[in-house]
Structure formats: C-alpha cells, structure tokens
Design an enzyme around this catalytic site. Structure first.
Site, PDB file in Angstrom:
ATOM      1  N   GLU A 138      66.192 -10.475 -72.931  1.00 39.66           N
ATOM      2  CA  GLU A 138      65.508 -10.425 -72.625  1.00 39.66           C
ATOM      3  C   GLU A 138      64.675 -11.261 -72.971  1.00 39.66           C
ATOM      4  O   GLU A 138      64.898 -11.499 -74.535  1.00 39.66           O
ATOM      5  CB  GLU A 138      64.150  -9.174 -73.123  1.00 39.66           C
ATOM      6  CG  GLU A 138      62.588  -9.324 -72.780  1.00 39.66           C
ATOM      7  CD  GLU A 138      61.805  -7.929 -72.876  1.00 39.66           C
ATOM      8  OE1 GLU A 138      60.462  -8.362 -72.419  1.00 39.66           O
ATOM      9  OE2 GLU A 138      62.172  -7.209 -73.552  1.00 39.66           O
TER      10      GLU A 138
ATOM     11  N   HIS B 191      62.310 -20.886 -81.835  1.00 41.88           N
ATOM     12  CA  HIS B 191      61.324 -20.590 -80.707  1.00 41.88           C
ATOM     13  C   HIS B 191      59.308 -20.798 -81.196  1.00 41.88           C
ATOM     14  O   HIS B 191      59.650 -20.677 -82.013  1.00 41.88           O
ATOM     15  CB  HIS B 191      61.357 -19.461 -79.537  1.00 41.88           C
ATOM     16  CG  HIS B 191      60.158 -19.181 -78.435  1.00 41.88           C
ATOM     17  ND1 HIS B 191      60.089 -19.851 -77.426  1.00 41.88           N
ATOM     18  CD2 HIS B 191      58.837 -18.867 -78.643  1.00 41.88           C
ATOM     19  CE1 HIS B 191      58.752 -20.355 -76.847  1.00 41.88           C
ATOM     20  NE2 HIS B 191      58.535 -19.228 -77.106  1.00 41.88           N
TER      21      HIS B 191
ATOM     22  N   ARG C  63      67.558 -23.546 -70.962  1.00 37.42           N
ATOM     23  CA  ARG C  63      68.598 -23.039 -69.555  1.00 37.42           C
ATOM     24  C   ARG C  63      67.990 -21.450 -69.907  1.00 37.42           C
ATOM     25  O   ARG C  63      68.508 -20.774 -71.356  1.00 37.42           O
ATOM     26  CB  ARG C  63      68.986 -23.065 -69.404  1.00 37.42           C
ATOM     27  CG  ARG C  63      69.899 -24.345 -69.061  1.00 37.42           C
ATOM     28  CD  ARG C  63      69.309 -25.379 -67.486  1.00 37.42           C
ATOM     29  NE  ARG C  63      69.608 -24.562 -66.534  1.00 37.42           N
ATOM     30  CZ  ARG C  63      68.291 -24.506 -65.740  1.00 37.42           C
ATOM     31  NH1 ARG C  63      67.731 -25.598 -65.335  1.00 37.42           N
ATOM     32  NH2 ARG C  63      68.575 -24.138 -64.403  1.00 37.42           N
TER      33      ARG C  63
HETATM   34  C1  GAR Z   1      62.179 -27.213 -80.475  1.00 37.88           C
HETATM   35  O1  GAR Z   1      60.392 -27.235 -81.111  1.00 37.88           O
HETATM   36  C2  GAR Z   1      62.269 -26.228 -80.270  1.00 37.88           C
HETATM   37  O2  GAR Z   1      61.394 -24.568 -81.259  1.00 37.88           O
HETATM   38  C3  GAR Z   1      61.593 -26.258 -79.097  1.00 37.88           C
HETATM   39  O3  GAR Z   1      61.968 -26.584 -78.468  1.00 37.88           O
HETATM   40  C4  GAR Z   1      61.855 -27.832 -79.484  1.00 37.88           C
HETATM   41  C5  GAR Z   1      63.666 -28.569 -79.540  1.00 37.88           C
HETATM   42  O4  GAR Z   1      63.266 -29.399 -80.556  1.00 37.88           O
HETATM   43  N1  GAR Z   1      62.428 -24.251 -78.284  1.00 37.88           N
HETATM   44  C6  GAR Z   1      62.376 -24.058 -76.589  1.00 37.88           C
HETATM   45  O5  GAR Z   1      61.145 -24.123 -76.476  1.00 37.88           O
HETATM   46  C7  GAR Z   1      63.180 -23.245 -76.501  1.00 37.88           C
HETATM   47  N2  GAR Z   1      62.473 -21.796 -75.776  1.00 37.88           N
HETATM   48  P1  GAR Z   1      64.545 -30.364 -81.104  1.00 37.88           P
HETATM   49  O6  GAR Z   1      65.791 -30.384 -79.433  1.00 37.88           O
HETATM   50  O7  GAR Z   1      63.984 -31.682 -81.339  1.00 37.88           O
HETATM   51  O8  GAR Z   1      65.113 -29.296 -81.568  1.00 37.88           O
END
Ligand code: GAR
Length: 208
Positions: free
Chosen positions: A143, A109, A91
């Site tokens: 940001e 990220h 979110r």
């Molecule tokens: C991870 O790859 C994380 O970097 C990404 O979601 C995945 C979550 O995996 N996060 C984003 O895209 C945030 N903008 P997880 O639930 O197994 O940790």
C-alpha cells in the site's frame, strides 16, 4: 557487513546523507550500489564519483509496470542487498516487488504519515492549515506510503511559509533522521510486530 542498495530518481540528497553517515560512523554496512529509474538523476554522478556502483533501469523503456518492476528487481538483486533504501524514488512499486523485499525495504516520505500520502505533501499541509509538518521513515508495503513506521521528524509550519520553505525545513530533518533509521536497521535494532516497529534496545524514537 550488511549490503545496502539505494534507489533514487533525482537529486539524491538523502542518499548522500545515508552513504556519508555509513562511512563516517563506521556502520557494519556498505552501500553496494545506487540504482535509478532516471538516467539523468543527479545523484548517480555523486555516487559514481565516490566509487559506488551505479545502475539505471529507465522506466520509460518498459511497456508495463510489471515488466519494469521485474527488470528493476533483477538489477537490484545483482548487488545482493540486505536492505533497500528508497531515497526520493518516485515510482510506484507493485505488490510482487514489495513482497520480495518485505521487511528489508525502507522509504522516507515528506509528511507525517498516515497524513498526506502521495505527492505535493508540503503544499497540501500548508493549504490544510497544519501547524506541524514533517517526514516519516517506514518499511515499504504494497500500500503506497503505508507500512510500519520507524521514525518521524516534526517541524513547525511557520506563518508565510511557501512550499519551498517548508520542503527545505523538512528535508534538513530527513537528512538527520534517515541515516539514524537505516543505522538502526543494519545494527539489527528493529523488530516489526503486528505492523508496529519496536526498537530492540528499548530506546525512545527520536523526535528530531
Ligand atoms: C525527499 O524530500 C523525499 O522525502 C521525497 O523526495 C525528496 C527527495 O529528495 N520522497 C518522496 O516524495 C517519496 N514519495 P532527495 O532526492 O534530495 O533525497
């Protein structure tokens, strides 16, 4: 003992990596709670099974982003966190929320920021013909996907990679890097000056 609250939206594999490293390596910290915006997030069950407190603030029940942010903040602050760890929390957070946790909220990220903020980072990296990809741990600011960079992990983009293959290769490095970065924070090793993170001990940032 520093109190860590972890925010998730789904699987929670980064949450697991952080919580397990905290326990295994004996950090001066404890995972006080895991909070999700999605009641079905798989990571909630994992946390509950290990006796970690959990809470859900379902974003679909709020009419405005501001109302959701306020409820989320109330739920989090009930656990008196020293550090908020965003681990696949999907979110967008408003400026009031990010200001409240400024300097004590980290995110991972799945790109080498400042490239590829937002969604579908792996697909976009492949389409752009990138030869390297990776992930970034950063302090969260108002940001989206910006903020002082704590650590980055770099992996190759290999011929024939699809989105899933690249995502898996990056995720394995997230699991190494994120616990390392959170540990640096709880040990008081990070200083932010002029938007740049310095490691107090002078140690090089790891290229994992
Ligand atoms: C991870 O790859 C994380 O970097 C990404 O979601 C995945 C979550 O995996 N996060 C984003 O895209 C945030 N903008 P997880 O639930 O197994 O940790």
């Amino acid at each position: 003992m520093k109190r860590i609250v972890i925010l998730i939206s789904g699987r929670g594999s980064n949450m697991q990596a952080v919580a397990e490293a905290c326990a295994r390596e004996g950090w001066p910290a404890t995972v006080a709670a895991v909070v999700s915006n999605r009641p079905q997030a798989a990571g909630l069950a994992w946390a509950a099974e290990r006796g970690i407190a959990t809470a859900v603030v379902d974003h679909t029940r709020f009419e405005t982003r501001a109302a959701f942010d306020a409820a989320l903040r109330e739920a989090i602050d009930a656990f008196a966190p020293d550090l908020l760890v965003l681990a696949g929390f999907m979110r967008i957070l408003g400026a009031d929320f990010t200001r409240h946790y400024e300097g004590r909220m980290l995110n991972v990220h799945p790109s080498l920021l400042p490239a590829f903020t937002g969604l579908h980072t792996h697909r976009r990296a492949i389409e752009a013909g990138c030869k390297l990809a990776g992930a970034t741990v950063h302090f969260v600011t108002a940001e989206l996907d910006h903020g002082p960079i704590v650590a980055q992990a770099v992996v190759p983009v290999l011929p024939g990679d699809d989105e899933a293959a690249l995502a898996g290769r990056v995720l394995r490095q997230e699991h190494r890097m994120y616990p390392m970065a959170v540990r640096w924070f709880v040990e008081g090793q990070l200083r932010v000056e002029g938007g740049v993170v310095h490691h107090v001990g002078g140690a090089a940032q790891l290229l994992v």
